[in-house]
Write a protein that holds these residues in place. Sequence first.
Motif, mmCIF file in Angstrom:
data_model
loop_
_atom_site.group_PDB
_atom_site.id
_atom_site.type_symbol
_atom_site.label_atom_id
_atom_site.label_comp_id
_atom_site.label_asym_id
_atom_site.label_seq_id
_atom_site.Cartn_x
_atom_site.Cartn_y
_atom_site.Cartn_z
ATOM 1 N N GLN A 65 0.803 -1.226 0.010
ATOM 2 C CA GLN A 65 -0.217 0.023 0.036
ATOM 3 C C GLN A 65 0.758 1.338 0.196
ATOM 4 O O GLN A 65 0.377 2.361 -0.369
ATOM 5 C CB GLN A 65 -1.046 0.057 1.242
ATOM 6 C CG GLN A 65 -1.815 -0.901 1.223
ATOM 7 C CD GLN A 65 -2.722 -1.026 2.417
ATOM 8 O OE1 GLN A 65 -2.544 -0.349 3.293
ATOM 9 N NE2 GLN A 65 -3.782 -1.816 2.495
ATOM 10 N N ASN A 66 2.164 1.124 0.561
ATOM 11 C CA ASN A 66 2.954 2.367 0.212
ATOM 12 C C ASN A 66 4.415 1.979 0.043
ATOM 13 O O ASN A 66 4.993 1.127 0.530
ATOM 14 C CB ASN A 66 2.930 3.064 2.213
ATOM 15 C CG ASN A 66 3.532 4.250 2.034
ATOM 16 O OD1 ASN A 66 4.453 4.536 1.253
ATOM 17 N ND2 ASN A 66 2.935 5.261 2.848
ATOM 18 N N ASP A 121 5.252 11.885 7.029
ATOM 19 C CA ASP A 121 6.305 11.358 6.161
ATOM 20 C C ASP A 121 7.546 11.979 5.749
ATOM 21 O O ASP A 121 8.452 11.251 5.616
ATOM 22 C CB ASP A 121 5.218 11.233 4.957
ATOM 23 C CG ASP A 121 4.335 10.165 5.172
ATOM 24 O OD1 ASP A 121 4.317 9.082 5.704
ATOM 25 O OD2 ASP A 121 3.184 10.648 4.798
ATOM 26 N N TYR A 179 4.215 -2.262 3.346
ATOM 27 C CA TYR A 179 5.291 -1.336 3.080
ATOM 28 C C TYR A 179 6.498 -1.875 2.600
ATOM 29 O O TYR A 179 6.956 -2.996 2.909
ATOM 30 C CB TYR A 179 5.824 -0.545 4.498
ATOM 31 C CG TYR A 179 4.732 0.581 5.026
ATOM 32 C CD1 TYR A 179 5.084 1.723 5.059
ATOM 33 C CD2 TYR A 179 3.637 0.457 5.579
ATOM 34 C CE1 TYR A 179 4.376 2.778 5.430
ATOM 35 C CE2 TYR A 179 2.716 1.158 5.962
ATOM 36 C CZ TYR A 179 3.335 2.382 6.110
ATOM 37 O OH TYR A 179 2.259 3.507 6.396
ATOM 38 N N LEU A 223 3.006 13.579 -0.021
ATOM 39 C CA LEU A 223 3.382 12.968 1.478
ATOM 40 C C LEU A 223 3.035 14.002 2.506
ATOM 41 O O LEU A 223 3.269 15.146 2.414
ATOM 42 C CB LEU A 223 4.722 12.579 1.588
ATOM 43 C CG LEU A 223 5.226 11.195 0.560
ATOM 44 C CD1 LEU A 223 6.438 11.117 0.932
ATOM 45 C CD2 LEU A 223 4.337 10.268 0.952
ATOM 46 N N ALA A 261 -2.093 5.823 3.472
ATOM 47 C CA ALA A 261 -1.112 4.996 2.821
ATOM 48 C C ALA A 261 -1.508 5.200 1.351
ATOM 49 O O ALA A 261 -2.646 4.858 0.806
ATOM 50 C CB ALA A 261 -1.611 3.633 3.571
#
Length: 393
Positions: A302-303, A333, A354, A329, A322
């Motif tokens: 997802q990221n 982040d 991630y 961002l 995410a």
Amino acid sequence: MGHYRPLHCHCLIVLAFDSFIRLCTSSTAHTPVANFVFGDSLVDSGNNNYILSLSKADFVPNGIDFGGPTGRYTNGRTIVDIIGQEIGLSGFTPPYLAPTTAGPAILQGVNYASGGGGILNHTGKIFGGRINLDAQMDNFANTRQQIISTIGDAAAAKLFHSALFSVTIGSNDFINNYLTPAPCVDRVAQKQVPPESFVAAMISRFRTQLTRLYRMGGRRIVVANVGPIGCIPFQREINSAGAGAGPGCAAFPNQVAQLYNGQLRGLVQQLGTELPGSQFVYADVYRIVEDIIRNYSSYGFQNAAAPCCQLLLLSGVPAAPAGGPGPGLGLIDHINSLIPCGPASKVCPDRSKYVFWDPFHPTEAANAIIASRLFDGHHPYIFPVNIRRLTNE
């Protein structure tokens, strides 16, 4: 200098050595009887725990999915941990500097990798202590002599010829050397050293180091190139104006990595031709990681931009939802893309979503994909053979 550890032989050790010699001389065994690992923090299994260095990972939340911190710069297993399991080795290859890495343990291989280490000896000076590749080779020379003294020349030669050797290094020569801001490191400014000259120095030194490894008995040698360093969270942030190297990635770091990789591929192919009996394999980690980042959602992530490990003291600052790489961002982040993972950090609840564990290193989930491509993949990800074929030939 290398670190020599005398062997203390007792009855049980002698029996273990006798069993090992029979294994070494078996003509039917295809699984490597030893695994020797060289490299940097991507594959360090704890050597930096034993030296004075600013580059360490022997604290929480590192190793949160490994039973606790061991000195690995990720939440779980590294690429070489996973590959070691795939080729059927018992246990994880131990760090050279661990007091327990002695006696029969060294006969199954040793990990010499060091966080902050590089091909060039002045790489990583900003960390203080680190074990660069020349010193790692010195340490292997010590292990080699111990093995020869223990099981004899003939059995040792069989061990080294069938063993898997992997070298994963070079990223720090850019991230913590050439690309480091001039005030932070004692070197000539980048503008006075063209990328071509710096890469040429790396390739020249690496040629000598890989040839030395061959002369010390290494035959099945996997050489990993430098990944898309412009896409790691740290480089995304300090080069936030960079564009054109992929979604949200910094252009120049990726350009110098690709310049180096092009020459490294030629070097690996040349050594494989010039050194009799050698099997050099080129692992295109750049291509694998680039594909993961560009197509992160298809891999279940997802990221692919922000690190999973974040500062606890900033947990109240709104974060971006995410999502994938690129602009947009949140403040948290951006901050966490610069600050290493540490005891004051919080961890994303699902590490499998991630790509990056911290500002520099992949999660175990990403490492597993990379390891799978190297073990069972094909050209262009790894060639001329994958690791499964290499270790069964």
